[in-house]
Design an enzyme around this catalytic site. Structure first.
Site, PDB file in Angstrom:
ATOM      1  N   GLY A  10     151.661   7.642  65.579  1.00 49.01           N
ATOM      2  CA  GLY A  10     150.825   8.114  64.475  1.00 49.01           C
ATOM      3  C   GLY A  10     151.642   8.195  63.199  1.00 49.01           C
ATOM      4  O   GLY A  10     152.838   7.907  63.194  1.00 49.01           O
ATOM      5  N   PHE A  11     150.979   8.622  62.157  1.00 50.12           N
ATOM      6  CA  PHE A  11     151.648   8.683  60.856  1.00 50.12           C
ATOM      7  C   PHE A  11     152.857   9.642  60.882  1.00 50.12           C
ATOM      8  O   PHE A  11     153.990   9.229  60.620  1.00 50.12           O
ATOM      9  CB  PHE A  11     150.593   9.078  59.799  1.00 50.12           C
ATOM     10  CG  PHE A  11     151.141   9.702  58.570  1.00 50.12           C
ATOM     11  CD1 PHE A  11     152.076   9.014  57.794  1.00 50.12           C
ATOM     12  CD2 PHE A  11     150.743  10.978  58.178  1.00 50.12           C
ATOM     13  CE1 PHE A  11     152.601   9.593  56.641  1.00 50.12           C
ATOM     14  CE2 PHE A  11     151.264  11.556  57.038  1.00 50.12           C
ATOM     15  CZ  PHE A  11     152.200  10.862  56.275  1.00 50.12           C
ATOM     16  N   ILE A  12     152.656  10.884  61.267  1.00 47.44           N
ATOM     17  CA  ILE A  12     153.774  11.839  61.251  1.00 47.44           C
ATOM     18  C   ILE A  12     154.740  11.540  62.399  1.00 47.44           C
ATOM     19  O   ILE A  12     155.961  11.546  62.229  1.00 47.44           O
ATOM     20  CB  ILE A  12     153.268  13.299  61.335  1.00 47.44           C
ATOM     21  CG1 ILE A  12     152.316  13.604  60.169  1.00 47.44           C
ATOM     22  CG2 ILE A  12     154.445  14.286  61.321  1.00 47.44           C
ATOM     23  CD1 ILE A  12     151.648  14.966  60.221  1.00 47.44           C
ATOM     24  N   ASP A  31     151.648   7.248  73.118  1.00 44.99           N
ATOM     25  CA  ASP A  31     150.544   7.192  72.151  1.00 44.99           C
ATOM     26  C   ASP A  31     149.447   6.308  72.732  1.00 44.99           C
ATOM     27  O   ASP A  31     149.732   5.254  73.296  1.00 44.99           O
ATOM     28  CB  ASP A  31     151.046   6.588  70.827  1.00 44.99           C
ATOM     29  CG  ASP A  31     150.160   6.954  69.654  1.00 44.99           C
ATOM     30  OD1 ASP A  31     150.653   7.595  68.720  1.00 44.99           O
ATOM     31  OD2 ASP A  31     148.949   6.610  69.676  1.00 44.99           O
ATOM     32  N   ASN A  32     148.206   6.742  72.580  1.00 45.27           N
ATOM     33  CA  ASN A  32     147.103   5.916  73.108  1.00 45.27           C
ATOM     34  C   ASN A  32     146.528   4.995  72.028  1.00 45.27           C
ATOM     35  O   ASN A  32     145.523   4.331  72.247  1.00 45.27           O
ATOM     36  CB  ASN A  32     145.995   6.802  73.710  1.00 45.27           C
ATOM     37  CG  ASN A  32     145.307   7.650  72.670  1.00 45.27           C
ATOM     38  OD1 ASN A  32     145.672   7.642  71.497  1.00 45.27           O
ATOM     39  ND2 ASN A  32     144.301   8.411  73.091  1.00 45.27           N
ATOM     40  N   LEU A  76     152.355  16.038  69.122  1.00 45.38           N
ATOM     41  CA  LEU A  76     151.608  15.689  67.903  1.00 45.38           C
ATOM     42  C   LEU A  76     150.306  14.965  68.211  1.00 45.38           C
ATOM     43  O   LEU A  76     149.491  14.757  67.318  1.00 45.38           O
ATOM     44  CB  LEU A  76     152.468  14.766  67.025  1.00 45.38           C
ATOM     45  CG  LEU A  76     153.545  15.453  66.183  1.00 45.38           C
ATOM     46  CD1 LEU A  76     154.832  14.669  66.230  1.00 45.38           C
ATOM     47  CD2 LEU A  76     153.084  15.578  64.757  1.00 45.38           C
ATOM     48  N   TYR A 149     137.502  21.407  64.782  1.00 43.17           N
ATOM     49  CA  TYR A 149     138.924  21.039  64.758  1.00 43.17           C
ATOM     50  C   TYR A 149     139.785  22.302  64.622  1.00 43.17           C
ATOM     51  O   TYR A 149     140.743  22.496  65.372  1.00 43.17           O
ATOM     52  CB  TYR A 149     139.166  20.082  63.588  1.00 43.17           C
ATOM     53  CG  TYR A 149     140.597  19.636  63.454  1.00 43.17           C
ATOM     54  CD1 TYR A 149     141.193  18.842  64.429  1.00 43.17           C
ATOM     55  CD2 TYR A 149     141.362  19.999  62.348  1.00 43.17           C
ATOM     56  CE1 TYR A 149     142.505  18.424  64.307  1.00 43.17           C
ATOM     57  CE2 TYR A 149     142.676  19.588  62.211  1.00 43.17           C
ATOM     58  CZ  TYR A 149     143.241  18.803  63.194  1.00 43.17           C
ATOM     59  OH  TYR A 149     144.543  18.395  63.071  1.00 43.17           O
ATOM     60  N   LYS A 153     142.437  23.783  67.404  1.00 36.60           N
ATOM     61  CA  LYS A 153     143.845  24.049  67.103  1.00 36.60           C
ATOM     62  C   LYS A 153     144.177  25.535  67.328  1.00 36.60           C
ATOM     63  O   LYS A 153     145.277  25.867  67.771  1.00 36.60           O
ATOM     64  CB  LYS A 153     144.169  23.642  65.663  1.00 36.60           C
ATOM     65  CG  LYS A 153     144.257  22.135  65.487  1.00 36.60           C
ATOM     66  CD  LYS A 153     145.494  21.597  66.200  1.00 36.60           C
ATOM     67  CE  LYS A 153     145.667  20.109  66.093  1.00 36.60           C
ATOM     68  NZ  LYS A 153     146.825  19.607  66.832  1.00 36.60           N
TER      69      LYS A 153
END
Ligand code: UDP
Length: 319
Positions: A10-12, A31-32, A76, A149, A153
């Site tokens: 992912g991005f981060i 990562d999927n 993440l 969301y 979290k």
């Protein structure tokens, strides 16, 4: 040191993997590719210290094997972006809660330090000037999908704290505030890549609502540096910690800055929230972190300014 990063494409996650590899760590990414992408890890794919697994965190047998072998976990993997959560609430809730449950259970079993990466979304529509980790969370009604969301979290955080208290699992919970930088995609609604692409193409800039809502954008490498520094601080364990810049900007100001920087002919188009997300959508008016806890633990100064962040992103896109 062997580190597992869930959501590492992912991005981060991909920026974190780069920083860890630069420091000589061994890194395993799982990562999927649901919101992550292989192109994010192109630059590191041949690094001999990197192992890439394209799979899901709910593959418990695989995760158990890696957690047994690693020293530190950054969790993440999650459904990200308000747009995605509005469009696929079941996927988002299931992924965020079930994935974290598995990671925590296995981290506890093998006694591994684990970062649970949460979000400033959990503060909800609180109207305080800045958000402190011990503040109340002001989440809206369950009939509004947006809050799913934040609720997922918050559950992740409660679960992590429960493992810390009941089983002494070394957990660190971080709440990230609008992390931005190269490789972030606008596909899931994120405002900066969207505005930059629109301005570059001289298309209308789509400001939702009146544009007076504000955010504190934080450069991704300032975030990854903090994540690594925190892993070296025993005092961080068992805490919830905000990570974010305190440079606040309104979305309208952001749009104008991007237009100026790109010398764009774009106009600003204000779009009511209900046209984007349907009736009853609630946005957050302000969202600024109180970072005193973070600063008491690590050095969190000389952050990349918003103007420099924008310049870096524009350059990375080749515009
Ligand atoms: N936003 C906007 N236009 C867009 C995308 C987003 O005005 O094309 C606004 C969005 O409503 C929010 C802010 O920009 O107020 C930041 O949105 P983003 O999705 O990047 O992050 P959020 O803070 O909502 O998690």
């Amino acid at each position: 040191m062997h580190v597992l990063i869930t959501g590492g494409a992912g991005f981060i996650g991909s920026h974190l993997a780069e920083s860890l590899l630069d420091r000589g760590y061994k890194v395993t990414i799982i990562d999927n590719l649901s919101t992550g992408s292989f192109s994010n890890i192109r630059g590191i794919e041949n690094n001999p210290n990197l192992k890439i697994l394209i799979d899901t965190v709910t593959n418990e047998m695989l995760i158990e094997k890696i957690i047994n072998e690693c020293d530190l976990i950054y969790h993440l993997a999650a459904a990200v972006g308000v747009k995605l959560v509005m469009e696929q609430p079941i996927f988002s809730l299931e992924n965020n809660i079930l994935g974290t449950e598995i990671i925590l259970r296995l981290a506890a079993r093998y006694r591994k330090k684990v970062f649970i990466v949460s979000s400033s979304e959990v503060y909800g529509k609180s109207s305080q000037d800045s958000f402190k980790e011990s503040d109340d969370l002001v989440i809206g009604a369950t009939i509004f999908k947006r809050w799913a969301y934040a609720a997922s979290k918050a559950i992740d955080e409660f679960m992590a704290m429960a493992y810390y208290h009941e089983q002494n699992t070394p957990v660190i919970i971080v709440r990230l505030f609008n992390t931005v930088g190269p490789r972030q995609t606008g596909r899931y609604g994120m405002v900066i890549p969207r505005f930059i692409d629109q301005a570059y193409k001289n298309e209308d800039i789509t400001v939702y609502g009146d544009g007076k809502q504000s955010r504190c954008f934080t450069y991704v490498e300032d975030v990854t540096k903090s994540l690594i520094s925190l892993s070296e601080k025993n005092e961080a364990i068992g805490n919830v910690i905000n990570i974010g810049s305190d440079e606040e900007v309104s979305i309208l100001d952001l749009a104008n800055r991007i237009i100026r920087m790109l010398d764009s002919r774009s106009s600003i188009r204000f779009i009511p929230y209900n046209e984007v997300y349907g009736q009853g959508f609630e946005d957050m008016h302000r969202r600024k972190p109180d970072t005193s806890l973070l600063r008491s633990l690590i050095d969190f100064n000389d952050l990349v300014s918003l103007d420099n962040i924008l310049k870096i992103i524009i350059k990375s896109k080749g515009f």
